[in-house]
Design a protein around this motif. Structure first.
Motif, mmCIF file in Angstrom:
data_model
loop_
_atom_site.group_PDB
_atom_site.id
_atom_site.type_symbol
_atom_site.label_atom_id
_atom_site.label_comp_id
_atom_site.label_asym_id
_atom_site.label_seq_id
_atom_site.Cartn_x
_atom_site.Cartn_y
_atom_site.Cartn_z
ATOM 1 N N ASP A 35 0.847 -1.186 0.000
ATOM 2 C CA ASP A 35 0.000 0.000 0.000
ATOM 3 C C ASP A 35 0.891 1.249 0.000
ATOM 4 O O ASP A 35 0.679 2.215 0.736
ATOM 5 C CB ASP A 35 -0.922 -0.008 1.229
ATOM 6 C CG ASP A 35 -2.153 0.854 1.008
ATOM 7 O OD1 ASP A 35 -2.316 1.365 -0.120
ATOM 8 O OD2 ASP A 35 -2.929 1.017 1.959
ATOM 9 N N LYS A 61 -0.279 5.034 -0.668
ATOM 10 C CA LYS A 61 -1.002 5.681 0.410
ATOM 11 C C LYS A 61 -0.096 5.931 1.611
ATOM 12 O O LYS A 61 -0.233 6.935 2.302
ATOM 13 C CB LYS A 61 -2.174 4.782 0.829
ATOM 14 C CG LYS A 61 -3.382 5.601 1.237
ATOM 15 C CD LYS A 61 -4.588 4.726 1.518
ATOM 16 C CE LYS A 61 -4.816 4.580 3.010
ATOM 17 N NZ LYS A 61 -5.493 3.329 3.344
ATOM 18 N N ARG A 62 0.838 5.015 1.838
ATOM 19 C CA ARG A 62 1.548 5.079 3.115
ATOM 20 C C ARG A 62 2.910 5.738 3.031
ATOM 21 O O ARG A 62 3.489 6.075 4.056
ATOM 22 C CB ARG A 62 1.643 3.674 3.687
ATOM 23 C CG ARG A 62 0.230 3.170 3.840
ATOM 24 C CD ARG A 62 0.083 1.814 4.378
ATOM 25 N NE ARG A 62 0.779 1.591 5.613
ATOM 26 C CZ ARG A 62 1.119 0.385 6.011
ATOM 27 N NH1 ARG A 62 0.856 -0.634 5.242
ATOM 28 N NH2 ARG A 62 1.717 0.225 7.146
ATOM 29 N N TRP A 63 3.422 5.900 1.834
ATOM 30 C CA TRP A 63 4.744 6.518 1.742
ATOM 31 C C TRP A 63 4.669 8.002 2.095
ATOM 32 O O TRP A 63 3.698 8.684 1.764
ATOM 33 C CB TRP A 63 5.296 6.351 0.321
ATOM 34 C CG TRP A 63 6.674 6.942 0.188
ATOM 35 C CD1 TRP A 63 7.853 6.374 0.555
ATOM 36 C CD2 TRP A 63 7.013 8.232 -0.344
ATOM 37 N NE1 TRP A 63 8.901 7.217 0.302
ATOM 38 C CE2 TRP A 63 8.421 8.362 -0.243
ATOM 39 C CE3 TRP A 63 6.268 9.292 -0.869
ATOM 40 C CZ2 TRP A 63 9.093 9.508 -0.672
ATOM 41 C CZ3 TRP A 63 6.939 10.441 -1.293
ATOM 42 C CH2 TRP A 63 8.346 10.540 -1.189
ATOM 43 N N HIS A 64 5.658 8.496 2.783
ATOM 44 C CA HIS A 64 5.747 9.924 3.063
ATOM 45 C C HIS A 64 7.171 10.361 2.738
ATOM 46 O O HIS A 64 8.085 9.548 2.739
ATOM 47 C CB HIS A 64 5.403 10.216 4.524
ATOM 48 C CG HIS A 64 6.254 9.457 5.510
ATOM 49 N ND1 HIS A 64 7.595 9.726 5.717
ATOM 50 C CD2 HIS A 64 5.958 8.417 6.328
ATOM 51 C CE1 HIS A 64 8.076 8.895 6.623
ATOM 52 N NE2 HIS A 64 7.112 8.076 7.006
ATOM 53 N N ASP A 78 9.418 10.958 9.328
ATOM 54 C CA ASP A 78 8.038 10.799 9.772
ATOM 55 C C ASP A 78 7.716 11.940 10.736
ATOM 56 O O ASP A 78 8.404 12.132 11.727
ATOM 57 C CB ASP A 78 7.910 9.431 10.481
ATOM 58 C CG ASP A 78 6.499 9.155 10.966
ATOM 59 O OD1 ASP A 78 5.615 10.006 10.751
ATOM 60 O OD2 ASP A 78 6.291 8.080 11.562
ATOM 61 N N GLU A 128 8.829 -1.976 5.623
ATOM 62 C CA GLU A 128 8.274 -0.953 6.495
ATOM 63 C C GLU A 128 8.877 -1.149 7.878
ATOM 64 O O GLU A 128 8.908 -2.268 8.394
ATOM 65 C CB GLU A 128 6.756 -1.071 6.596
ATOM 66 C CG GLU A 128 6.197 -0.030 7.556
ATOM 67 C CD GLU A 128 4.676 0.005 7.590
ATOM 68 O OE1 GLU A 128 4.071 -1.080 7.575
ATOM 69 O OE2 GLU A 128 4.119 1.115 7.634
#
Ligand SMILES: Cc1cc2nc3c(=O)[nH]c(=O)nc-3n(C[C@H](O)[C@H](O)[C@H](O)COP(=O)(O)OP(=O)(O)OC[C@H]3O[C@@H](n4cnc5c(N)ncnc54)[C@H](O)[C@@H]3O)c2cc1C
Lengths: 329, 712
Positions: B384, B387-390, B394, B572
């Protein structure tokens, strides 16, 4: 391992009589999880091995008016399963639960945990407890010291005390009962470990003819809030990089008195007295806990590779305090 | 001439299914013996004396006291006086005694005098290595300096991977037993067919035919068990001298000191791109050590993504750390970490999603570009990612930071030489025999599946004979070459045997042999169940003579196999920025390997590789002490390995179907272990906003990178 004579006494008196006047004469065998490895590596070569597992009176956890008495032969598992310990002294349950693996918790004893030898890799590779080269110079300061002491490390000892239970027992004000050919004596848990100054000295106050028989947590420690926080890389078969055990008496949400003892950071379990003072009268907030953590490490003198342990120990103190205040870990 | 090809996957009843390994129950019940567990009647135990010094000359050896010790039966000098030893842990003398303990005690009584010589065990700074550096290899393509000058964005960094070891669950070693001139070796080896010749070259046996090597199962090799090794030779010699079988397995400390190291690799990298992410230039100065006599040229970096203009300089540091051995995908994990970290840092500078950057430059990966692209998409879906990558760092409050990282990798995996005999007995039993070995990967099961599929029989109906040098010679199991080799030879042998049977059976079915097929336990006219006879009836027509089909993996092009795979992995992680502890929450591994014979053992290879990858990413480091020249963590206490509680989800996806299946069989052992280091390191950088330059990602280094500790 060298050949040895094997004895299996059934009474304390008999057991003590089988110990010698020099360390090499005899070794006490409890769970054997450390002793056997030491013997296999020829790090200790006792002429006689005295198995104390059949000795009467060294088992069980008993409560009376004086407090809770833990026999030296109580295993980590027994400690973990004990309801009184779990509810009264959660820090001890937490520390026992962190110890390595189900196998070691099944075999390893409380006495053995307190008397086990350091894991310094120079020691375990045959360079002696003080880790010296052929010329008598310590190998640690210029060597691989990432797991070594950051406190109490002015030399010649740089190893860290390996016991996870000792810091908690000190925080809970426990006493250790020792028996030897000259009779019984009692020492505070905080005075059991010592920093050896020469090759002749050991890392605790036991004499070659003595053994540890019981641990007593005084009744006055009931009602303390306690917690252990360990920083470990792996969930099993690993040692904490740093740990803190705390026990605090709270009154009206403020600390009346408290004990803070660091594990795995010094040759002895390290009582952070300055930090204890700083804690007094405070309510345990995130920022108060953090500043007490700072205070606890104020005297730290990291070696070339272990500066990170200062940070870990600070965090361990902070998190242990917060857990104790909340009544959880 | 028979026609060799794989049946279409939709027609297969076994190939491509999830099938449990044949030897699973035998292993878990202890019914089948590892070399370590072999105990022969009257057997002695061997132990070795090792040099405590990293570099020394053996001056003298006095074995007289040891020879008088109880139980001692033979002594063998392994390093003659006058010769040098080049690492602490190098074998000097071996002794055999009635019990392991007696042998160990006797070894302690052997007096070896050494003259200490200067050593070097540190590889962190090649400039300090002085004369111990070698082979300044250099490779330049195009004009990297100009390319980097013109690049719109450049990124510089230093990355690296230390020396680690193999840590096979089963130690190296063997049991050697003589019967007259005949030698049997129960060896934990990746090279059953090759060991007899080695015994002849060492002048231990006078003919390879008189040496039998047995390895029914083994507990891992990972590239460290190709040769008989000095201890294998010494063990055979001790057995000869004593006239009794001798078992000599390495102890764990010896394993870690002497039985194989993976070379380190460090690099200072500069890489540049255009603003849109197109990669334009690369330069790197790298170094590393592979022990005392390392060879090798410049590393092939940038890895996978072939940036056209590049210059690579490499220095080898010669050290006394113990010999390097091939370690699952030799050099690839190191090259991958260096490349993928550098590209990830560049992407961060460009404020670009690293997956996008890889996709943008996918043509630079060459032939496998389409595969990589599809794999990245698949992995992104499983993670996913979108959607979850930034972007780096963090921003969630609190000490725990989460991040995602990506990496891609490649491997060849063409099959090695392989020979198979497939025999059909008149009673209907079928066996396939090869001098191959199953390292724990599933080789035995794959051979069984192919044989059974070819004969139209259930898997239980065939017997697989491997792990014995009496069987037709097979290649050493290294470099993911086994499955391709044995699949080809087995398919050919089984087809050849079946064709002979069809010849015999055809008249009774009133058909030509090539009109027949073997399916569902029958021989029948193709597509016509009414004109069939059972397998047993068919085989009964052989009379009293069994038939054997011979199969050989074709030299050069072989239609049953090919090579060249790509894989994509995404990690992750959660990082506790107060303690520097890294936890891998999830690792997604997407891998192709051509036609998959057994989906379950294939997936198991990838799971295992991911765990091995997490382990070297977070824990593994062969720690050498410069003062003593010794490995300080030659134990499994401080040479840390991940346990089952030390990682999160592992999601494996094998690329199959059109575009993959018709490529034939390709090896899988190496590829999935290559990317974890890079993917996890990138995920950590994404979580905490800074790069931790080298593996393993331990708290000291993570805190160092965050500026919270004394070391970086
Ligand atoms: C991989 C690994 C990780 C570990 N991690 C941890 C950890 O995180 N925290 C931790 O605390 N421990 C840890 N341990 C150590 C383990 O807890 C000890 O080995 C165990 O507690 C020792 O108990 P035992 O009864 O087996 O002692 P033994 O091995 O029998 O004895 C140990 C030593 O104490 C002496 N001794 C034992 N009992 C007495 C007595 N009653 N009186 C006098 N001397 C005595 C013995 O002579 C010997 O020197 C770990 C061990 C391993 C192998």
């Amino acid at each position: 391992m060298e050949a040895f004579e094997y004895a299996h006494p059934t009474t304390q008196h008999e057991a003590i009589g089988l110990l010698g006047s020099k360390w090499n004469d005899a070794a006490v065998l409890a769970g054997g999880t450390d002793l056997i490895s030491l013997m296999k590596e020829y790090l200790v070569t006792p002429k006689r091995v005295v198995n104390i597992k059949n000795v009467e009176g060294l088992n069980g956890i008993h409560s009376n008016a004086e407090g809770v008495t833990i026999g030296a032969l109580v295993t980590m598992d027994e400690l973990l399963e004990n309801a009184t310990i779990r509810s009264e002294f959660p820090a001890l349950t937490q520390a026992a639960g962190g110890i390595t693996s189900p196998q070691i918790r099944a075999m390893g004893t409380v006495g053995g945990d307190l008397c086990q030898r350091p894991r310094c890799w120079y020691f375990r590779n045959g360079y002696g407890l003080l880790a010296k080269d052929e010329n008598g110079k310590s190998l640690v300061p210029d060597g691989e010291n990432r797991y070594h002491a950051i406190l109490g490390n002015s030399g010649p000892a740089y190893f860290v005390n390996p016991s996870s239970l000792a810091p908690v027992l000190i925080a809970l004000g426990a006493k250790l009962q020792l028996a030897g050919t000259k009779g019984q004596r009692e020492v505070r848990a905080s005075e059991f470990s010592v920093i050896p100054k020469s090759d002749e000295e050991r890392e605790n106050v036991l004499k070659p003819d003595e053994m540890l028989t019981h641990i007593v947590i005084p009744a006055s420690s009931h009602g303390l809030r306690s917690a252990t926080y360990e920083v470990r890389q792996k969930t099993a078969l690993d040692w904490p990089l740093a740990a803190a055990a705390v026990a605090v008496k709270l009154e009206g949400g403020k600390v009346r008195e408290g004990r803070i003892v660091l594990g795995h950071v010094a040759p002895i379990p390290w009582q952070a007295r300055e930090a204890e003072k700083e804690l007094e009268g405070k309510s345990i907030t995130e920022s108060a806990a953090a500043s007490v953590g700072e205070a606890a490490l104020r005297g730290a003198k990291p070696l070339s590779q272990n500066g990170y342990k200062v940070q870990l120990a600070k965090v361990a103190v902070k998190r242990a305090l917060l857990a104790a205040a909340k009544g959880e870990a | 001439m028979a026609d060799y090809h794989w049946p279409p996957t939709d027609k297969c009843s076994l190939i491509g299914r999830r099938i449990s390994r044949l030897d699973g129950p035998w292993k878990s019940s202890g019914r089948i013996k590892y070399s370590y567990d072999v105990n022969r009647p009257n057997m002695l135990h061997g132990k070795m004396v090792f040099s405590p010094y990293a570099h020394a000359k053996v001056v003298s050896i006095d074995t007289s006291a040891a020879e008088k010790m109880p139980g001692v039966k033979a002594v063998e000098i392994m390093t003659e006086p006058g010769k040098e030893v080049f690492w602490a842990g190098q074998e000097v003398v071996a002794v055999a005694a009635e019990t392991e303990e007696q042998a160990r005690d006797a070894a302690r009584r052997i007096q070896v005098r050494y003259e200490k010589l200067p050593h070097l065990v540190s590889d962190v700074d090649p400039r300090k290595a002085g004369e111990h550096t070698k082979q300044l290899a250099e490779q330049t393509d195009g004009n990297p300096d100009q390319a980097l000058q013109q690049a719109e964005v450049t990124s510089e960094g230093e990355y690296g991977v230390p020396v680690i070891t193999h840590c096979c669950l089963e130690a190296h070693g063997q049991v050697a037993e003589w019967d007259g001139d005949n030698l049997t070796i129960y060896a934990s080896t990746q090279n059953v067919s090759g060991i007899p010749g080695e015994m002849v070259r060492a002048k231990i046996a006078d003919s390879a035919d008189k040496v039998r090597v047995l390895t029914p199962v083994m507990g891992g090799g990972f590239g460290s068990k190709f040769s008989a090794d000095t201890w294998g030779l010494a063990c055979a010699r001790l057995a000869k001298k004593a006239g009794r079988p001798v078992k000599m397995m390495l102890e764990r400390d010896q394993e870690l000191m002497a039985a194989g190291a993976r070379p380190s690799m460090y690099a200072k990298v500069k890489v540049g791109a255009k603003k849109d992410g197109t990669l334009v230039g690369w330069t790197s100065e790298s170094w590393g050590t592979g022990g005392p006599d390392a060879q090798g040229g410049a590393p092939s970096i940038p890895y996978v993504v072939r940036i056209p203009d590049r210059r690579v300089r490499h220095t080898t540091v010669l050290t006394n750390i113990g010999p390097a051995r091939a370690w699952r995908a030799p050099n690839h994990p190191q090259m991958c970490l260096i490349t993928m970290s550098a590209l990830d840092d560049l992407a961060a500078k460009l404020d670009m999603d690293p997956v996008e950057m890889l996709q943008k430059n996918i043509q630079m990966t060459g032939q496998l570009a389409k595969t990589y692209s599809a794999e990245l998409e698949k992995a992104a879906a499983l993670m996913d990612w979108k959607k979850r990558w930034h972007p780096r760092g963090d921003k969630t409050p609190g000490p725990i930071k989460k991040g995602l990282g990506v990496s891609i990798h490649t491997w060849g995996g063409a099959g090695h030489p392989s020979n198979c005999n497939c025999t059909i007995q008149p009673d209907g039993s079928v066996s396939a025999s090869l001098g191959s070995q199953d390292l724990g990967t599933g080789t035995r099961t794959v051979i069984g599946i192919i044989t059974a599929e070819t004969m139209g029989l259930p898997l239980e109906a065939v017997t697989v004979n491997i792990g014995d040098s009496k069987y037709p010679p097979d290649g050493a199991s290294g470099g993911s070459t086994t499955v391709g080799g044995v699949s080809s030879s087995t398919r050919r042998a089984a087809t050849a045997a079946l064709n002979q049977l069809l010849d015999k059976v055809a008249p009774s079915l009133n058909a030509k042999p090539d009109e027949l097929e073997a399916i569902d336990g029958q021989i029948r006219v193709k597509g016509n169940p009414s004109r069939a006879i059972s397998w047993k009836q068919a085989c009964a027509k052989l009379g009293t003579t069994p038939i054997t089909g011979v199969g050989q993996r074709q030299r050069g092009n072989d239609d049953l196999l090919s090579s060249g795979v790509g894989g994509a992995q995404m990690a992750e992680v959660s990082v506790d920025t107060e303690t520097g502890l890294v936890h891998v929450d999830k690792l997604v591994a997407v891998q192709d390997c051509g036609l998959i014979i057994d989906l379950k053992t294939a997936e198991s290879q990838v799971y295992g590789a991911c765990i091995m990858g997490i382990t070297y990413s977070l824990f593994e480091d062969k720690i050498m002490d410069e003062q003593t020249g010794r490995c300080l963590n030659a134990d499994l206490e401080f040479y840390k390995l991940a346990g089952i509680g030390d990682f999160g989800d592992i999601v494996v996806h094998m690329m199959t179907g059109p575009g993959y299946d018709e490529r034939g069989v390709i090896g899988l052992g190496e590829p999935p272990v290559i990317s974890p280091g890079a993917a996890i390191s990138n995920a950590v950088a994404n979580a905490i906003g800074v790069r931790v330059p080298t593996l393993p990602l331990t708290p000291d280094k993570v805190l160092g990178a965050l500026g919270k500790g004394a070391v970086a």
